[in-house]
Design a protein around this motif. Structure first.
Motif, PDB file in Angstrom:
ATOM      1  N   LEU A   1       0.828  -1.200   0.000  1.00 40.98           N
ATOM      2  CA  LEU A   1       0.000   0.000   0.000  1.00 40.98           C
ATOM      3  C   LEU A   1       0.867   1.257   0.000  1.00 40.98           C
ATOM      4  O   LEU A   1       0.600   2.210  -0.738  1.00 40.98           O
ATOM      5  CB  LEU A   1      -0.940  -0.006   1.207  1.00 40.98           C
ATOM      6  N   VAL A   2       1.936   1.248   0.803  1.00 40.99           N
ATOM      7  CA  VAL A   2       2.848   2.394   0.851  1.00 40.99           C
ATOM      8  C   VAL A   2       3.541   2.562  -0.493  1.00 40.99           C
ATOM      9  O   VAL A   2       3.659   3.684  -1.016  1.00 40.99           O
ATOM     10  CB  VAL A   2       3.877   2.234   1.994  1.00 40.99           C
ATOM     11  N   ALA A   3       3.988   1.466  -1.097  1.00 42.69           N
ATOM     12  CA  ALA A   3       4.664   1.534  -2.393  1.00 42.69           C
ATOM     13  C   ALA A   3       3.700   2.023  -3.480  1.00 42.69           C
ATOM     14  O   ALA A   3       4.064   2.869  -4.310  1.00 42.69           O
ATOM     15  CB  ALA A   3       5.242   0.171  -2.762  1.00 42.69           C
ATOM     16  N   THR A   4       2.465   1.521  -3.476  1.00 47.95           N
ATOM     17  CA  THR A   4       1.473   1.952  -4.463  1.00 47.95           C
ATOM     18  C   THR A   4       1.137   3.421  -4.264  1.00 47.95           C
ATOM     19  O   THR A   4       1.044   4.178  -5.242  1.00 47.95           O
ATOM     20  CB  THR A   4       0.190   1.097  -4.356  1.00 47.95           C
ATOM     21  N   SER A   5       0.976   3.836  -3.022  1.00 47.07           N
ATOM     22  CA  SER A   5       0.690   5.248  -2.740  1.00 47.07           C
ATOM     23  C   SER A   5       1.841   6.135  -3.189  1.00 47.07           C
ATOM     24  O   SER A   5       1.619   7.209  -3.759  1.00 47.07           O
ATOM     25  CB  SER A   5       0.450   5.449  -1.243  1.00 47.07           C
ATOM     26  N   SER A   6       3.062   5.683  -2.954  1.00 48.44           N
ATOM     27  CA  SER A   6       4.233   6.461  -3.374  1.00 48.44           C
ATOM     28  C   SER A   6       4.273   6.604  -4.892  1.00 48.44           C
ATOM     29  O   SER A   6       4.506   7.698  -5.417  1.00 48.44           O
ATOM     30  CB  SER A   6       5.520   5.792  -2.878  1.00 48.44           C
ATOM     31  N   LEU A   7       4.041   5.503  -5.607  1.00 49.27           N
ATOM     32  CA  LEU A   7       4.013   5.575  -7.076  1.00 49.27           C
ATOM     33  C   LEU A   7       2.909   6.508  -7.560  1.00 49.27           C
ATOM     34  O   LEU A   7       3.099   7.276  -8.495  1.00 49.27           O
ATOM     35  CB  LEU A   7       3.817   4.185  -7.672  1.00 49.27           C
TER      36      LEU A   7
END
Length: 181
Positions: free
Chosen positions: A6-12
């Motif tokens: 979720l953090v990686a997707t939000s960052s992208l």
């Protein structure tokens, strides 16, 4: 596991949407909705193939914030000077044109550093990145004014961008599959 995804997707998504805002430079509702949809789609597509995602809020760390401001100021100044030089060359066509290809070594490790050096140095109209040789760590540029033999071509072409990007990139001790702070 789901939290890190979720953090990686939000960052992208944040990086993509920020890029959309910079490229479109508008705040119309249709543009914002379209940008959000494109950014969400690209984040979903890119997440499985990304080794790690730098979190956007990492720029709030003092060391990185200072480095980012310095990089923006230096690149903006180089862009302005290069545009003035190019305008002068256009207005004075009698000046000799010494354009050509320049190959410079790079010490940048990792794809993020290479992308940063390539894009930032290509924003400056004097030099445009043409090719990259990862096997030999070489960048090939088309230069409006080829630096004279014996000069530090890396400094002339990339303008120290590699060194200024260092503090912005992830610490060398982090594993590529980990989310970077």
């Amino acid at each position: 596991m789901w939290r890190s995804r979720l953090v990686a997707t939000s960052s992208l998504f944040i990086w993509g949407f920020s890029s959309w805002l910079v490229l479109t430079w508008t705040v119309q509702a249709e543009q914002l909705v379209c940008g959000a949809l494109v950014s969400a789609l690209m984040a979903a597509i890119l997440l499985p193939v990304m080794d790690g995602v730098v979190r956007p809020w990492a720029l709030l760390q003092p060391r990185r914030a200072v480095a980012a401001v310095r990089l923006v100021l230096v690149c903006a100044a180089r862009i302005a000077v290069a545009n003035l030089r190019l305008a002068r060359r256009i207005w004075s066509p009698s000046r000799p044109l010494r354009s050509g290809m320049v190959v410079v070594p790079t010490g940048t490790a990792g794809e993020a550093g290479l992308v940063g050096v390539g894009i930032l140095s290509s924003l400056i109209v004097d030099n445009q990145l043409v090719d990259l040789d990862r096997g030999h760590d070489l960048l090939q540029y088309h230069a409006v004014e080829v630096p004279p033999p014996g000069s530090d071509r890396s400094e002339v072409v990339t303008g120290g961008t590699e060194g200024m990007l260092g503090p912005l990139l992830a610490d060398p001790g982090t594993h590529p599959s980990e989310d970077r702070t």
